[in-house]
Design a protein around this motif. Structure first.
Motif, PDB file in Angstrom:
ATOM      1  N   VAL A  36       0.846  -1.196   0.000  1.00  0.00           N
ATOM      2  CA  VAL A  36       0.000   0.000   0.000  1.00  0.00           C
ATOM      3  C   VAL A  36       0.879   1.243   0.000  1.00  0.00           C
ATOM      4  CG1 VAL A  36      -1.835   1.262   1.185  1.00  0.00           C
ATOM      5  CG2 VAL A  36      -1.794  -1.247   1.267  1.00  0.00           C
ATOM      6  N   ILE A  37       0.569   2.162  -0.912  1.00  0.00           N
ATOM      7  CA  ILE A  37       1.281   3.448  -0.956  1.00  0.00           C
ATOM      8  C   ILE A  37       0.397   4.475  -0.269  1.00  0.00           C
ATOM      9  CG2 ILE A  37       2.253   5.247  -2.426  1.00  0.00           C
ATOM     10  CD1 ILE A  37       2.592   3.057  -4.611  1.00  0.00           C
ATOM     11  N   VAL A  38       0.896   5.050   0.808  1.00  0.00           N
ATOM     12  CA  VAL A  38       0.132   6.036   1.575  1.00  0.00           C
ATOM     13  C   VAL A  38       0.533   7.425   1.080  1.00  0.00           C
ATOM     14  CG1 VAL A  38      -0.328   6.936   3.899  1.00  0.00           C
ATOM     15  CG2 VAL A  38      -0.016   4.471   3.534  1.00  0.00           C
ATOM     16  N   ALA A  39      -0.481   8.184   0.662  1.00  0.00           N
ATOM     17  CA  ALA A  39      -0.216   9.497   0.055  1.00  0.00           C
ATOM     18  C   ALA A  39       0.421  10.455   1.056  1.00  0.00           C
ATOM     19  CB  ALA A  39      -1.520  10.088  -0.466  1.00  0.00           C
ATOM     20  N   ARG A  40       1.417  11.181   0.576  1.00  0.00           N
ATOM     21  CA  ARG A  40       2.007  12.261   1.388  1.00  0.00           C
ATOM     22  C   ARG A  40       0.981  13.390   1.501  1.00  0.00           C
ATOM     23  NH1 ARG A  40       7.914  12.140   2.705  1.00  0.00           N
ATOM     24  NH2 ARG A  40       8.507  10.131   1.792  1.00  0.00           N
ATOM     25  N   ARG A  41       1.000  13.990   2.678  1.00  0.00           N
ATOM     26  CA  ARG A  41       0.095  15.116   2.932  1.00  0.00           C
ATOM     27  C   ARG A  41       0.226  16.156   1.814  1.00  0.00           C
ATOM     28  NH1 ARG A  41      -2.084  17.733   7.425  1.00  0.00           N
ATOM     29  NH2 ARG A  41      -2.264  19.977   7.190  1.00  0.00           N
ATOM     30  N   ALA A  42       1.457  16.422   1.421  1.00  0.00           N
ATOM     31  CA  ALA A  42       1.715  17.470   0.408  1.00  0.00           C
ATOM     32  C   ALA A  42       1.039  17.120  -0.922  1.00  0.00           C
ATOM     33  CB  ALA A  42       3.206  17.629   0.202  1.00  0.00           C
ATOM     34  N   ASN A  43       0.795  15.837  -1.161  1.00  0.00           N
ATOM     35  CA  ASN A  43       0.199  15.424  -2.439  1.00  0.00           C
ATOM     36  C   ASN A  43      -1.320  15.298  -2.367  1.00  0.00           C
ATOM     37  OD1 ASN A  43       2.703  15.345  -3.555  1.00  0.00           O
ATOM     38  ND2 ASN A  43       3.012  13.158  -3.189  1.00  0.00           N
ATOM     39  N   VAL A  44      -1.873  15.503  -1.196  1.00  0.00           N
ATOM     40  CA  VAL A  44      -3.334  15.411  -1.089  1.00  0.00           C
ATOM     41  C   VAL A  44      -3.886  16.800  -1.349  1.00  0.00           C
ATOM     42  CG1 VAL A  44      -5.292  14.799   0.385  1.00  0.00           C
ATOM     43  CG2 VAL A  44      -3.151  13.511   0.557  1.00  0.00           C
ATOM     44  N   LEU A  52      -3.928  13.332  10.279  1.00  0.00           N
ATOM     45  CA  LEU A  52      -2.835  12.550  10.865  1.00  0.00           C
ATOM     46  C   LEU A  52      -1.577  12.616   9.987  1.00  0.00           C
ATOM     47  CD1 LEU A  52      -4.992   9.482  11.966  1.00  0.00           C
ATOM     48  CD2 LEU A  52      -4.222  11.423  13.371  1.00  0.00           C
ATOM     49  N   SER A  53      -0.424  12.428  10.650  1.00  0.00           N
ATOM     50  CA  SER A  53       0.873  12.563   9.940  1.00  0.00           C
ATOM     51  C   SER A  53       1.052  11.438   8.916  1.00  0.00           C
ATOM     52  CB  SER A  53       2.013  12.488  10.965  1.00  0.00           C
ATOM     53  OG  SER A  53       2.071  11.164  11.501  1.00  0.00           O
ATOM     54  N   ASP A  54       1.979  11.693   7.973  1.00  0.00           N
ATOM     55  CA  ASP A  54       2.316  10.659   6.986  1.00  0.00           C
ATOM     56  C   ASP A  54       2.735   9.376   7.706  1.00  0.00           C
ATOM     57  OD1 ASP A  54       3.981  12.806   4.476  1.00  0.00           O
ATOM     58  OD2 ASP A  54       1.922  12.739   5.216  1.00  0.00           O
ATOM     59  N   ARG A  55       3.581   9.544   8.727  1.00  0.00           N
ATOM     60  CA  ARG A  55       4.121   8.370   9.436  1.00  0.00           C
ATOM     61  C   ARG A  55       3.013   7.603  10.147  1.00  0.00           C
ATOM     62  NH1 ARG A  55       8.774   8.141  14.210  1.00  0.00           N
ATOM     63  NH2 ARG A  55       8.299   5.985  14.837  1.00  0.00           N
ATOM     64  N   GLN A  56       2.124   8.318  10.828  1.00  0.00           N
ATOM     65  CA  GLN A  56       1.052   7.628  11.572  1.00  0.00           C
ATOM     66  C   GLN A  56       0.131   6.889  10.609  1.00  0.00           C
ATOM     67  OE1 GLN A  56      -0.818   9.751  14.764  1.00  0.00           O
ATOM     68  NE2 GLN A  56      -2.652   8.466  14.744  1.00  0.00           N
ATOM     69  N   ARG A  57      -0.197   7.514   9.482  1.00  0.00           N
ATOM     70  CA  ARG A  57      -1.087   6.852   8.518  1.00  0.00           C
ATOM     71  C   ARG A  57      -0.401   5.629   7.906  1.00  0.00           C
ATOM     72  NH1 ARG A  57      -1.785  10.039   4.344  1.00  0.00           N
ATOM     73  NH2 ARG A  57      -0.358  11.714   4.990  1.00  0.00           N
ATOM     74  N   GLN A  58       0.900   5.735   7.633  1.00  0.00           N
ATOM     75  CA  GLN A  58       1.626   4.594   7.060  1.00  0.00           C
ATOM     76  C   GLN A  58       1.692   3.453   8.077  1.00  0.00           C
ATOM     77  OE1 GLN A  58       5.824   5.249   6.661  1.00  0.00           O
ATOM     78  NE2 GLN A  58       6.188   3.200   5.835  1.00  0.00           N
ATOM     79  N   GLU A  59       2.004   3.779   9.341  1.00  0.00           N
ATOM     80  CA  GLU A  59       2.169   2.721  10.351  1.00  0.00           C
ATOM     81  C   GLU A  59       0.845   2.034  10.661  1.00  0.00           C
ATOM     82  OE1 GLU A  59       6.192   4.509  12.546  1.00  0.00           O
ATOM     83  OE2 GLU A  59       4.273   4.521  13.654  1.00  0.00           O
ATOM     84  N   THR A  60      -0.244   2.822  10.630  1.00  0.00           N
ATOM     85  CA  THR A  60      -1.561   2.229  10.933  1.00  0.00           C
ATOM     86  C   THR A  60      -1.975   1.267   9.817  1.00  0.00           C
ATOM     87  OG1 THR A  60      -2.126   4.263  12.106  1.00  0.00           O
ATOM     88  CG2 THR A  60      -3.952   2.792  11.547  1.00  0.00           C
ATOM     89  N   VAL A  61      -1.807   1.723   8.585  1.00  0.00           N
ATOM     90  CA  VAL A  61      -2.164   0.857   7.441  1.00  0.00           C
ATOM     91  C   VAL A  61      -1.271  -0.382   7.443  1.00  0.00           C
ATOM     92  CG1 VAL A  61      -2.110   0.707   4.903  1.00  0.00           C
ATOM     93  CG2 VAL A  61      -3.116   2.709   6.013  1.00  0.00           C
ATOM     94  N   GLY A  62       0.003  -0.179   7.749  1.00  0.00           N
ATOM     95  CA  GLY A  62       0.967  -1.295   7.747  1.00  0.00           C
ATOM     96  C   GLY A  62       0.659  -2.349   8.804  1.00  0.00           C
ATOM     97  N   ALA A  63      -0.086  -1.959   9.836  1.00  0.00           N
ATOM     98  CA  ALA A  63      -0.389  -2.903  10.931  1.00  0.00           C
ATOM     99  C   ALA A  63      -1.571  -3.809  10.585  1.00  0.00           C
ATOM    100  CB  ALA A  63      -0.693  -2.123  12.213  1.00  0.00           C
ATOM    101  N   LEU A  64      -2.266  -3.486   9.506  1.00  0.00           N
ATOM    102  CA  LEU A  64      -3.435  -4.303   9.121  1.00  0.00           C
ATOM    103  C   LEU A  64      -2.964  -5.660   8.613  1.00  0.00           C
ATOM    104  CD1 LEU A  64      -5.557  -1.594   7.221  1.00  0.00           C
ATOM    105  CD2 LEU A  64      -5.935  -2.461   9.556  1.00  0.00           C
ATOM    106  N   GLY A  65      -3.632  -6.710   9.044  1.00  0.00           N
ATOM    107  CA  GLY A  65      -3.223  -8.073   8.682  1.00  0.00           C
ATOM    108  C   GLY A  65      -3.171  -8.320   7.186  1.00  0.00           C
ATOM    109  N   VAL A  66      -4.038  -7.654   6.456  1.00  0.00           N
ATOM    110  CA  VAL A  66      -4.150  -7.909   5.005  1.00  0.00           C
ATOM    111  C   VAL A  66      -3.053  -7.202   4.211  1.00  0.00           C
ATOM    112  CG1 VAL A  66      -5.677  -5.943   4.415  1.00  0.00           C
ATOM    113  CG2 VAL A  66      -5.926  -8.142   3.219  1.00  0.00           C
ATOM    114  N   VAL A  67      -2.332  -6.300   4.900  1.00  0.00           N
ATOM    115  CA  VAL A  67      -1.295  -5.493   4.220  1.00  0.00           C
ATOM    116  C   VAL A  67       0.090  -6.088   4.488  1.00  0.00           C
ATOM    117  CG1 VAL A  67      -0.204  -3.197   4.120  1.00  0.00           C
ATOM    118  CG2 VAL A  67      -2.698  -3.404   4.359  1.00  0.00           C
ATOM    119  N   ASP A  68       0.816  -6.402   3.417  1.00  0.00           N
ATOM    120  CA  ASP A  68       2.169  -6.946   3.590  1.00  0.00           C
ATOM    121  C   ASP A  68       3.203  -5.850   3.794  1.00  0.00           C
ATOM    122  OD1 ASP A  68       1.943  -9.967   3.112  1.00  0.00           O
ATOM    123  OD2 ASP A  68       0.726  -9.070   1.522  1.00  0.00           O
TER     124      ASP A  68
END
Ligand SMILES: Cc1cc2nc3c(=O)[nH]c(=O)nc-3n(C[C@H](O)[C@H](O)[C@H](O)COP(=O)(O)O)c2cc1C
Ligand SMILES: Nc1ncnc2c1ncn2[C@@H]1O[C@H](COP(=O)(O)OP(=O)(O)OP(=O)(O)O)[C@@H](O)[C@H]1O
Length: 145
Positions: A36-44, A52-68
């Motif tokens: 999963v590619i999490v969009a940078r705030r600057a690109n939204v 939420l910060s780029d890092r927090q959004r990336q870490e939360t998505v990364g913690a999902l079981g379905v995401v490698d």
């Protein structure tokens, strides 16, 4: 031993909700691995920036079981992560504003051989369910503002 196939999904993923889970679970069905590619705030720029910060959004998505793997998007060139991940398929979100034909053309120009699919929509399963980060924020403002 054949290499695992890879699917890419992408988005802002500010305040997570079942619509995101539906999208990521569906994207994961297209390959052995889901990146999963999490969009940078600057690109939204097509809507209000995420809370939420780029890092927090990336870490939360990364913690999902379905995401490698969850990757923080590139600041300038959205195809850099695609070149790095080298996916077999890019799964666009049901309402993502990207034009599949335009993406296909750029992929071809950059020598990336990758299919493009579009995920389906998850409809609310009950009246109170919110399937939009924006709608969640609006409810917070209304109830706590
Ligand atoms: C193939 C593809 C690659 C992407 N790569 C990046 C990237 O490297 N950096 C980034 O900030 N956003 C990247 N994005 C995310 C887009 O910015 C995102 O789709 C856009 O912000 C819309 O997100 P939304 O669905 O959350 O509205 C990419 C999108 C696609 C379709
Ligand atoms: N209800 C839903 N059903 C299926 N996919 C969804 C749903 N809601 C969001 N998605 C997908 O999740 C990805 C990330 O979406 P995004 O981060 O923009 O969340 P959002 O809730 O749609 O945000 P906003 O409400 O601010 O537009 C996108 O590909 C989007 O298509």
């Amino acid at each position: 031993m054949t290499e695992p196939t890879r699917a890419v999904a992408q988005g802002t993923f500010d305040l997570l909700h079942p619509g995101h889970i539906h999208y990521l679970e569906e994207a994961a069905t297209y390959a052995d691995e889901l990146h999963v590619i999490v969009a940078r705030r600057a690109n939204v720029t097509h809507k209000e920036p995420p809370i939420l910060s780029d890092r927090q959004r990336q870490e939360t998505v990364g913690a999902l079981g379905v995401v490698d793997a969850a990757h923080r998007g590139h600041p300038e060139d959205i195809f850099v992560p695609i070149e790095q991940i080298d996916p077999d398929v890019i799964v666009l979100g049901h309402d993502q504003h990207h034009d599949a034909a335009a993406i296909s053309e750029t992929l071809a120009d950059r020598g990336i051989d990758c299919e493009i699919e579009r995920a389906s929509t998850r409809e609310p399963s009950h009246d109170a369910e919110l399937l939009s980060s924006r709608a969640i924020i609006d409810r917070i403002l209304k109830q706590r503002g």
